[in-house]
Each structure stands twice: as C-alpha cells, then as structure tokens.
Write a protein that holds these residues in place. Structure first.
Motif, PDB file in Angstrom:
ATOM      1  N   PHE A 107       0.826  -1.201   0.000  1.00 39.64           N
ATOM      2  CA  PHE A 107       0.000   0.000   0.000  1.00 39.64           C
ATOM      3  C   PHE A 107       0.865   1.258   0.000  1.00 39.64           C
ATOM      4  O   PHE A 107       1.926   1.301   0.621  1.00 39.64           O
ATOM      5  CB  PHE A 107      -0.917   0.003   1.227  1.00 39.64           C
ATOM      6  CG  PHE A 107      -1.870  -1.162   1.267  1.00 39.64           C
ATOM      7  CD1 PHE A 107      -3.098  -1.091   0.645  1.00 39.64           C
ATOM      8  CD2 PHE A 107      -1.521  -2.345   1.906  1.00 39.64           C
ATOM      9  CE1 PHE A 107      -3.968  -2.168   0.652  1.00 39.64           C
ATOM     10  CE2 PHE A 107      -2.373  -3.430   1.933  1.00 39.64           C
ATOM     11  CZ  PHE A 107      -3.610  -3.344   1.300  1.00 39.64           C
ATOM     12  N   ASP A 108       0.368   2.266  -0.695  1.00 45.36           N
ATOM     13  CA  ASP A 108       1.038   3.565  -0.711  1.00 45.36           C
ATOM     14  C   ASP A 108       0.710   4.381   0.537  1.00 45.36           C
ATOM     15  O   ASP A 108       1.436   5.317   0.877  1.00 45.36           O
ATOM     16  CB  ASP A 108       0.617   4.347  -1.969  1.00 45.36           C
ATOM     17  CG  ASP A 108       0.891   3.552  -3.235  1.00 45.36           C
ATOM     18  OD1 ASP A 108       2.076   3.331  -3.536  1.00 45.36           O
ATOM     19  OD2 ASP A 108      -0.078   3.127  -3.900  1.00 45.36           O
ATOM     20  N   LEU A 109      -0.389   4.030   1.193  1.00 43.72           N
ATOM     21  CA  LEU A 109      -0.787   4.661   2.445  1.00 43.72           C
ATOM     22  C   LEU A 109      -1.373   3.596   3.356  1.00 43.72           C
ATOM     23  O   LEU A 109      -2.285   2.867   2.959  1.00 43.72           O
ATOM     24  CB  LEU A 109      -1.850   5.747   2.186  1.00 43.72           C
ATOM     25  CG  LEU A 109      -2.617   6.271   3.415  1.00 43.72           C
ATOM     26  CD1 LEU A 109      -1.701   7.044   4.357  1.00 43.72           C
ATOM     27  CD2 LEU A 109      -3.807   7.140   2.979  1.00 43.72           C
ATOM     28  N   VAL A 110      -0.825   3.487   4.559  1.00 41.68           N
ATOM     29  CA  VAL A 110      -1.461   2.705   5.617  1.00 41.68           C
ATOM     30  C   VAL A 110      -1.905   3.704   6.674  1.00 41.68           C
ATOM     31  O   VAL A 110      -1.082   4.420   7.264  1.00 41.68           O
ATOM     32  CB  VAL A 110      -0.512   1.655   6.216  1.00 41.68           C
ATOM     33  CG1 VAL A 110      -1.151   1.008   7.443  1.00 41.68           C
ATOM     34  CG2 VAL A 110      -0.178   0.586   5.176  1.00 41.68           C
ATOM     35  N   ALA A 130       1.593  -3.673  10.241  1.00 37.65           N
ATOM     36  CA  ALA A 130       1.002  -2.903   9.148  1.00 37.65           C
ATOM     37  C   ALA A 130       2.055  -2.100   8.406  1.00 37.65           C
ATOM     38  O   ALA A 130       1.972  -1.924   7.180  1.00 37.65           O
ATOM     39  CB  ALA A 130      -0.082  -1.975   9.696  1.00 37.65           C
ATOM     40  N   ALA A 131       3.062  -1.618   9.126  1.00 39.22           N
ATOM     41  CA  ALA A 131       4.143  -0.874   8.469  1.00 39.22           C
ATOM     42  C   ALA A 131       4.844  -1.735   7.429  1.00 39.22           C
ATOM     43  O   ALA A 131       5.340  -1.228   6.410  1.00 39.22           O
ATOM     44  CB  ALA A 131       5.141  -0.381   9.515  1.00 39.22           C
ATOM     45  N   GLY A 132       4.862  -3.043   7.664  1.00 40.21           N
ATOM     46  CA  GLY A 132       5.481  -3.942   6.701  1.00 40.21           C
ATOM     47  C   GLY A 132       4.731  -4.020   5.388  1.00 40.21           C
ATOM     48  O   GLY A 132       5.270  -4.532   4.397  1.00 40.21           O
ATOM     49  N   LEU A 133       3.504  -3.502   5.339  1.00 37.98           N
ATOM     50  CA  LEU A 133       2.705  -3.507   4.109  1.00 37.98           C
ATOM     51  C   LEU A 133       2.881  -2.223   3.295  1.00 37.98           C
ATOM     52  O   LEU A 133       2.320  -2.105   2.205  1.00 37.98           O
ATOM     53  CB  LEU A 133       1.220  -3.687   4.446  1.00 37.98           C
ATOM     54  CG  LEU A 133       0.835  -4.945   5.227  1.00 37.98           C
ATOM     55  CD1 LEU A 133      -0.669  -4.967   5.478  1.00 37.98           C
ATOM     56  CD2 LEU A 133       1.273  -6.197   4.489  1.00 37.98           C
ATOM     57  N   VAL A 134       3.635  -1.259   3.839  1.00 40.20           N
ATOM     58  CA  VAL A 134       3.844   0.004   3.123  1.00 40.20           C
ATOM     59  C   VAL A 134       4.847  -0.212   1.996  1.00 40.20           C
ATOM     60  O   VAL A 134       5.952  -0.720   2.205  1.00 40.20           O
ATOM     61  CB  VAL A 134       4.338   1.105   4.080  1.00 40.20           C
ATOM     62  CG1 VAL A 134       4.618   2.397   3.314  1.00 40.20           C
ATOM     63  CG2 VAL A 134       3.307   1.362   5.181  1.00 40.20           C
ATOM     64  N   ALA A 135       4.460   0.184   0.796  1.00 39.48           N
ATOM     65  CA  ALA A 135       5.332   0.053  -0.371  1.00 39.48           C
ATOM     66  C   ALA A 135       6.442   1.101  -0.306  1.00 39.48           C
ATOM     67  O   ALA A 135       6.300   2.142   0.357  1.00 39.48           O
ATOM     68  CB  ALA A 135       4.522   0.236  -1.651  1.00 39.48           C
ATOM     69  N   GLY A 137       8.382   4.301  -0.842  1.00 41.21           N
ATOM     70  CA  GLY A 137       7.852   5.614  -1.176  1.00 41.21           C
ATOM     71  C   GLY A 137       6.507   5.905  -0.538  1.00 41.21           C
ATOM     72  O   GLY A 137       6.027   7.037  -0.577  1.00 41.21           O
ATOM     73  N   GLY A 138       5.876   4.868   0.055  1.00 38.81           N
ATOM     74  CA  GLY A 138       4.584   5.050   0.703  1.00 38.81           C
ATOM     75  C   GLY A 138       4.722   5.521   2.139  1.00 38.81           C
ATOM     76  O   GLY A 138       5.837   5.636   2.675  1.00 38.81           O
ATOM     77  N   VAL A 139       3.580   5.792   2.774  1.00 34.80           N
ATOM     78  CA  VAL A 139       3.603   6.347   4.127  1.00 34.80           C
ATOM     79  C   VAL A 139       2.716   5.548   5.071  1.00 34.80           C
ATOM     80  O   VAL A 139       1.724   4.937   4.672  1.00 34.80           O
ATOM     81  CB  VAL A 139       3.157   7.832   4.141  1.00 34.80           C
ATOM     82  CG1 VAL A 139       4.101   8.691   3.316  1.00 34.80           C
ATOM     83  CG2 VAL A 139       1.719   7.993   3.669  1.00 34.80           C
ATOM     84  N   LEU A 140       3.130   5.573   6.330  1.00 29.71           N
ATOM     85  CA  LEU A 140       2.330   5.087   7.455  1.00 29.71           C
ATOM     86  C   LEU A 140       1.873   6.307   8.232  1.00 29.71           C
ATOM     87  O   LEU A 140       2.700   7.147   8.622  1.00 29.71           O
ATOM     88  CB  LEU A 140       3.161   4.175   8.355  1.00 29.71           C
ATOM     89  CG  LEU A 140       2.541   3.770   9.705  1.00 29.71           C
ATOM     90  CD1 LEU A 140       1.350   2.836   9.496  1.00 29.71           C
ATOM     91  CD2 LEU A 140       3.588   3.102  10.602  1.00 29.71           C
ATOM     92  N   LEU A 141       0.567   6.430   8.434  1.00 37.83           N
ATOM     93  CA  LEU A 141       0.010   7.563   9.163  1.00 37.83           C
ATOM     94  C   LEU A 141      -0.830   7.052  10.322  1.00 37.83           C
ATOM     95  O   LEU A 141      -1.829   6.359  10.129  1.00 37.83           O
ATOM     96  CB  LEU A 141      -0.858   8.428   8.246  1.00 37.83           C
ATOM     97  CG  LEU A 141      -1.661   9.549   8.926  1.00 37.83           C
ATOM     98  CD1 LEU A 141      -0.755  10.522   9.672  1.00 37.83           C
ATOM     99  CD2 LEU A 141      -2.524  10.280   7.904  1.00 37.83           C
ATOM    100  N   SER A 142      -0.402   7.384  11.531  1.00 33.21           N
ATOM    101  CA  SER A 142      -1.153   7.052  12.740  1.00 33.21           C
ATOM    102  C   SER A 142      -1.569   8.349  13.421  1.00 33.21           C
ATOM    103  O   SER A 142      -0.725   9.213  13.700  1.00 33.21           O
ATOM    104  CB  SER A 142      -0.300   6.210  13.693  1.00 33.21           C
ATOM    105  OG  SER A 142      -0.903   6.117  14.972  1.00 33.21           O
TER     106      SER A 142
END
Length: 208
Positions: A107-110, A130-135, A137-142
C-alpha cells in the motif's frame, strides 16, 4: 484465556457497540488525516479500524483505491451501504480481527486513525506489522488520542506520547524517514453538543 477467547471478546464487544444505535460516528473524515493525505498522489490505501467508513469513503472520493478493515461486520456493512448509496467504487471492505488475520498486499498509504480500543489488544505490534505492508515511497500515518476529550470522565487515563510510540515501533531509520511527529489540536463537538479542543498524536513516516 486462549487466542480464540480474545478474538471472540473483541468481536463481541465491537459488534455490540455498533449495534447500540443506527450510527455511532459522524461519518465525516478525520480532518487531521485529510489535511496530511490531501497533498499525496492517490494510490492504494489500507484503512485499519475503518469503523463505519468515513475516512475510507473520503479516500475513495479523492482517487484512492481502498482496502477498509474492521473487526465489526455491522460497521463494515454500514460503510459499504453508504459507499453504494454514493455510487462510489474503489473500496474493498474486509473483516479482520487483526490479532488473528491480516490483510495482504502493498500500500502507498497505511492509515490508522484512532486505532485504540477499550478492549486490550497489541496495538503497537499490529502497527508494526502494518508498516510492513507500506510500499517503497509510501507512508504510514497514525493519528491517536493524546488526551481524553474535555467531556470525558477518563481524565486520569495516561496516553502514551508520540515519542514513546515511535520508540516502541522501532522502525529502522535506514528504511524509514520521519515526516511529522507530534501533537496537534483540533476543535470538535461532543456527543451532547459540547464544543472543545482535542489533542491528537500524529506519526507520519515514509518508507525509503
């Protein structure tokens, strides 16, 4: 208590919570999330703990292809019905108790918006997974509650700080760069019409 009991307790709690009334949440997007995501190029998004789908619907309206995940089938059905009423494609609704099953893909955004619960669960372990699913260049936003709302009866509850959560997430700086980390304030209206200022903790990191 074994793993099956934990899953049953979590599912039962949230199904009962959403069954209390026809709608629990406002249906509006979290404004902090919207402000941070709007400048990003749309791609594939994972919405963890999507509830009744307010954020997932906003993301789809802004060009994202969304996988919306929640433990409550009642909540997911409401989100799917609202998306259908809007004639809005691009959202896949998946039920997961994340302690037992997890969505797949890159994912480009989690997005994890107020990914918190009265039921004890391994929140930071799940965010790390879930961070492991970020592609790349993508971002994790909590975005999380950093303090109890002014109208709450739980002002003695101690919320972890953004710094504590980042330390526990232990994301490798060789793989991640920080974009934003800290508390933000926003105005909100309580369940009985009370107006007050809420404090949210924001973690936004980009995968290199």
């Amino acid at each position: 208590m074994d793993a099956g009991d934990v899953v049953s307790e979590t599912t039962a709690f949230w199904e009962a919570r959403y069954s209390e009334k026809p709608q629990i949440w406002s249906g509006r997007v979290n404004p902090v999330m919207a402000g941070l995501v709007e400048p990003l190029a749309p791609g594939r998004a994972l919405d963890l703990g999507c509830g009744e789908g307010g954020d997932a619907i906003w993301l789809a309206e802004h060009g994202w292809t969304v996988t919306a995940v929640d433990v409550s089938q009642v909540a997911l059905d409401r989100g799917a019905a609202r998306a259908a009423d809007l004639g809005l494609p691009g959202i896949t609704w998946e039920r997961h108790d994340l302690t037992a099953t997890f969505p797949g893909g890159a994912f480009d955004l989690v997005s994890a918006q107020f990914f918190q619960s009265p039921i004890d669960f391994p929140r930071l372990d799940l965010l790390r997974r879930a961070a492991g699913l970020v592609a790349p260049g993508g971002v994790l936003l909590s975005v999380s509650h950093a303090a109890a709302p002014p109208w709450s009866d739980h002002h003695d509850h101690v919320f972890p700080t953004v710094e504590e959560e980042l330390a526990e997430l232990a994301l490798d700086p060789a793989d991640w760069e920080g974009v934003q980390a800290g508390n933000v304030e926003r105005e909100a209206t309580g369940p009985d019409g009370q107006v007050g200022t809420l404090l949210d903790g924001v973690i936004l990191v980009r995968r290199r």
